[in-house]
Design a protein around this motif. Structure first.
Motif, PDB file in Angstrom:
ATOM      1  N   ASN A  74     -59.755  20.569  13.986  1.00  0.00           N
ATOM      2  CA  ASN A  74     -58.538  19.895  13.893  1.00  0.00           C
ATOM      3  C   ASN A  74     -58.951  18.750  13.024  1.00  0.00           C
ATOM      4  O   ASN A  74     -58.803  17.473  13.669  1.00  0.00           O
TER       5      ASN A  74
ATOM      6  N   GLY B 289     -46.391  21.111  25.392  1.00  0.00           N
ATOM      7  CA  GLY B 289     -47.478  21.945  25.336  1.00  0.00           C
ATOM      8  C   GLY B 289     -48.740  21.070  24.882  1.00  0.00           C
ATOM      9  O   GLY B 289     -48.745  20.473  23.754  1.00  0.00           O
TER      10      GLY B 289
ATOM     11  N   GLY C 256     -48.649  17.573  23.213  1.00  0.00           N
ATOM     12  CA  GLY C 256     -47.365  17.351  23.224  1.00  0.00           C
ATOM     13  C   GLY C 256     -46.815  16.513  24.499  1.00  0.00           C
ATOM     14  O   GLY C 256     -45.534  15.814  24.587  1.00  0.00           O
TER      15      GLY C 256
ATOM     16  N   ARG D 116     -53.723  25.337  28.184  1.00  0.00           N
ATOM     17  CA  ARG D 116     -54.781  26.297  28.094  1.00  0.00           C
ATOM     18  C   ARG D 116     -55.503  26.638  29.442  1.00  0.00           C
ATOM     19  O   ARG D 116     -55.624  27.507  29.935  1.00  0.00           O
TER      20      ARG D 116
ATOM     21  N   ASN E 268     -47.472  31.539  30.232  1.00  0.00           N
ATOM     22  CA  ASN E 268     -46.939  30.708  29.188  1.00  0.00           C
ATOM     23  C   ASN E 268     -45.802  29.860  29.772  1.00  0.00           C
ATOM     24  O   ASN E 268     -45.018  30.201  30.515  1.00  0.00           O
TER      25      ASN E 268
ATOM     26  N   GLY F 110     -44.479  20.201  21.173  1.00  0.00           N
ATOM     27  CA  GLY F 110     -45.522  21.522  21.020  1.00  0.00           C
ATOM     28  C   GLY F 110     -45.728  21.760  19.760  1.00  0.00           C
ATOM     29  O   GLY F 110     -45.174  21.503  18.772  1.00  0.00           O
ATOM     30  N   ARG F 111     -46.263  23.000  19.739  1.00  0.00           N
ATOM     31  CA  ARG F 111     -46.306  23.645  18.134  1.00  0.00           C
ATOM     32  C   ARG F 111     -44.813  23.900  17.791  1.00  0.00           C
ATOM     33  O   ARG F 111     -43.840  24.340  18.603  1.00  0.00           O
ATOM     34  N   PHE F 112     -44.816  24.012  16.515  1.00  0.00           N
ATOM     35  CA  PHE F 112     -43.385  24.481  16.031  1.00  0.00           C
ATOM     36  C   PHE F 112     -42.987  25.792  16.237  1.00  0.00           C
ATOM     37  O   PHE F 112     -41.873  25.999  16.846  1.00  0.00           O
ATOM     38  N   GLU F 113     -43.934  26.711  16.560  1.00  0.00           N
ATOM     39  CA  GLU F 113     -43.511  28.043  17.046  1.00  0.00           C
ATOM     40  C   GLU F 113     -42.883  28.012  18.411  1.00  0.00           C
ATOM     41  O   GLU F 113     -42.134  28.609  18.665  1.00  0.00           O
ATOM     42  N   MET F 114     -43.577  26.995  19.297  1.00  0.00           N
ATOM     43  CA  MET F 114     -43.066  27.012  20.717  1.00  0.00           C
ATOM     44  C   MET F 114     -41.482  26.508  20.691  1.00  0.00           C
ATOM     45  O   MET F 114     -40.922  26.846  21.408  1.00  0.00           O
TER      46      MET F 114
ATOM     47  N   ALA G 118     -39.730  19.035  15.913  1.00  0.00           N
ATOM     48  CA  ALA G 118     -39.751  19.995  15.154  1.00  0.00           C
ATOM     49  C   ALA G 118     -38.770  20.548  14.483  1.00  0.00           C
ATOM     50  O   ALA G 118     -38.494  21.116  13.422  1.00  0.00           O
TER      51      ALA G 118
END
Length: 237
Positions: free
Chosen positions: A71, A115, A118, A145, A185, A206-210, A233
């Protein structure tokens, strides 16, 4: 607003995750849940949630930065912070930013979802609500994780033990045999635990997808109101 900051300290929180304390030359007024931009170049500003709360930060700004080797976006910021600390030089930030700050006037229960790192976003909101003695029910779900990434688990358990309206639910994807908490999840865990989210103010980092998946799932299946779902997001997706 651009502000010069001294780097007061850098310490590891977990593997490749660091707590960084910044001391701005002028006080920064912000709301719980906002973020700052670290200025790396004229056209290179990188956003990070402010982990400290506005009512208890004593003029300092706390960041939690996950900077794994793959990263570079975050790792370069941590390296710049380390250099500034070693050389007693300054870092430039641009703050505050973001519209996903806590709606303090609301009397709805709060669902805080994080996440990974985040968590810094929801930490600011939780700490501010506790400091203001808000009595709204607060549910904090933190997905990671593995359990080593839940670096504030002991702190959150203590807060929940001392405040009957606060409920902390850790969720790990890769759980060992002795893990007694939720597995898998974090959004699935919430779907299992709540029949309806119609009454909730929901804050997500968290991630944009989440964040996108949470909005889709919760509005379609759990009666959540999209106008009471907040995430940085959502300004981009």
């Amino acid at each position: 607003m651009s502000i010069q900051c001294k780097v007061k300290s850098i310490e590891p929180l977990a593997c490749n995750t660091f707590r960084i304390l910044l001391h701005p030359e002028n006080p920064v007024t912000f709301k719980a849940g906002q973020y700052l931009m670290v200025v790396m170049g004229e056209k290179d500003k990188r956003p990070f949630s402010i982990a400290s709360s506005p009512c208890r930060h004593q003029g300092e700004l706390e960041l939690h930065i996950g900077a794994a080797e793959h990263n570079a976006y975050a790792l370069e910021v941590v390296e710049a912070m380390k250099s500034a600390l070693e050389n007693n030089s300054s870092i430039t930030i641009d703050a505050p930013h973001g519209d996903a700050w806590v709606r303090e006037e609301s009397e709805h229960p709060l669902l805080l979802i994080a996440g990974g790192t985040g968590f810094s976003y929801v930490r600011s909101i939780l700490d501010h609500c506790v400091a203001q003695n808000k009595q709204n029910p607060i549910y904090l779900y933190w997905g990671a994780r593995d359990r080593s990434q839940l670096y504030a688990k002991a702190e959150l358990k203590e807060i929940a033990a001392n405040h009957s309206n606060v409920h902390f639910v850790p969720v790990v994807e890769e759980a060992p045999q002795d893990w007694l908490g939720k597995r898998g999840n974090v959004l699935n865990a919430i779907n299992e635990d709540f029949e309806s989210l119609a009454d909730f103010d929901i804050y997500i980092a968290g991630r944009f997808e989440m964040a996108g998946s949470a909005r889709e799932q919760f509005t379609q299946n759990k009666q959540a109101r999209s106008d009471r779902m907040f995430a940085d997001a959502y300004a981009f997706i």
